[in-house]
Enzyme design. Structure first.
Site, PDB file in Angstrom:
ATOM      1  N   CYS A  70       2.664   8.495 -10.515  1.00 12.94           N
ATOM      2  CA  CYS A  70       3.708   8.478  -9.500  1.00 12.94           C
ATOM      3  C   CYS A  70       4.049   9.922  -9.147  1.00 12.94           C
ATOM      4  O   CYS A  70       4.537  10.671  -9.993  1.00 12.94           O
ATOM      5  CB  CYS A  70       4.931   7.753 -10.065  1.00 12.94           C
ATOM      6  SG  CYS A  70       6.333   7.709  -8.942  1.00 12.94           S
ATOM      7  N   CYS A 182       1.406   9.725  -2.372  1.00 14.09           N
ATOM      8  CA  CYS A 182       2.168   8.671  -3.057  1.00 14.09           C
ATOM      9  C   CYS A 182       1.149   7.605  -3.397  1.00 14.09           C
ATOM     10  O   CYS A 182       0.358   7.209  -2.527  1.00 14.09           O
ATOM     11  CB  CYS A 182       3.239   8.103  -2.129  1.00 14.09           C
ATOM     12  SG  CYS A 182       3.987   6.569  -2.735  1.00 14.09           S
ATOM     13  N   THR A 183       1.159   7.141  -4.634  1.00 13.32           N
ATOM     14  CA  THR A 183       0.100   6.207  -5.033  1.00 13.32           C
ATOM     15  C   THR A 183       0.191   4.870  -4.283  1.00 13.32           C
ATOM     16  O   THR A 183      -0.813   4.187  -4.118  1.00 13.32           O
ATOM     17  CB  THR A 183       0.125   5.982  -6.561  1.00 13.32           C
ATOM     18  OG1 THR A 183       1.470   5.670  -6.964  1.00 13.32           O
ATOM     19  CG2 THR A 183      -0.360   7.209  -7.297  1.00 13.32           C
TER      20      THR A 183
END
Ligand code: DGL
Length: 263
Positions: A70, A182-183
């Site tokens: 994250c 952002c994953t």
């Protein structure tokens, strides 16, 4: 070798997906903080509190390393914070350095998208100052993509509309690279392709994070010790083992990631 991977939600499954391909012998515990997602719209203090709880939880599960899958959590967790724990903690930051190294020499600009917390954070600003010597990097917060990702709806025109609206002020034809900072943003590659010019490169930090994990553990890929023979991946949602319904939901995400491998 047992590796804990956590995220605010299901975004970090993209890191797990990468890890499963690269570390075929390891065991994983995946922790999604579904009670508190989205982190990208919380305060730094709140996020640090969540991270503390999650790391304690994973240490009790006797992990050998922890991956913060994250960018938002990494952006508020300082280096000192990470060195407080007895196992290596590997963070994630938007792959700006990689994008500049790979594509900086080409004409055009680089757009970095992340959550509002990451975009406003000092960490990203310092990183950009260090690597963006020619002033070619622009930043944009796309929190709506986290909500679309959590809903698991990968097939709706609303996503295209959202992207068009949020990126209205950015001349898209001028970009040569788009950094997924952002994953949760990994699920939408097909949508980016609809709005960016054809030759834009998409850069995420997943492979780099797994390389960093191996470096911290001091292993080459092929040396990774074999797992004990139990269940290879255990999933938890905010500390509770996942239900059958959650499991089905996770499968949908993993299948989507598999489909995107070929894009
Ligand atoms: N997946 C997270 C990241 O990489 C954050 C999403 C959120 O909870 O806002 O930043």
């Amino acid at each position: 070798m047992r590796v804990g991977i956590f995220d605010s939600g299901i975004g970090g499954l993209s890191v797990l997906h990468q890890a499963l391909q690269e570390l075929p012998e390891a065991e994983f515990i995946y922790y999604a903080d579904e009670e508190h997602v989205p982190y990208g719209e919380k305060t730094g203090k709140q996020i640090k509190g969540y991270i503390d709880e999650i790391i304690k939880f994973l240490l009790k599960k006797r992990v050998d390393a922890i991956v913060i899958a994250c960018n938002t959590a990494t952006s508020v967790a300082t280096k000192e914070y990470r060195s407080r724990f007895p196992v290596p903690i590997i963070g994630m930051e938007p792959a700006v350095k990689q994008a500049v190294e790979l594509y900086g020499h080409l004409p055009g600009r680089i757009l970095v998208a992340a959550t509002p917390v990451t975009i406003a954070g000092d960490k990203l600003h310092h990183l950009v100052e260090q690597v963006d010597r020619e002033d070619k990097v622009d930043l944009v917060a796309l929190p709506g993509l986290v909500r679309f990702a959590e809903k698991g709806d990968f097939d709706t025109d609303e996503i295209t509309e959202y992207l068009k609206q949020e990126l209205k002020a950015y001349p898209l034809e001028r970009y040569k690279a788009f950094v997924l900072g952002c994953t949760h943003f990994n699920y939408f590659k097909a949508y980016y392709k609809k709005i960016f010019p054809e030759n834009v490169k998409y850069v995420d930090g997943n492979a780099g994070t797994i390389r960093q994990l191996l470096r911290k553990l001091g292993y080459q890929k092929e040396e990774m010790p074999r797992a004990g023979g139990g269940e290879r991946i255990k999933y938890y949602f905010s500390g509770a083992p996942v239900t059958a319904g959650d499991r089905r939901r996770i499968n949908v995400y993993m299948e989507q990631l598999g489909r995107l491998d070929s894009i």
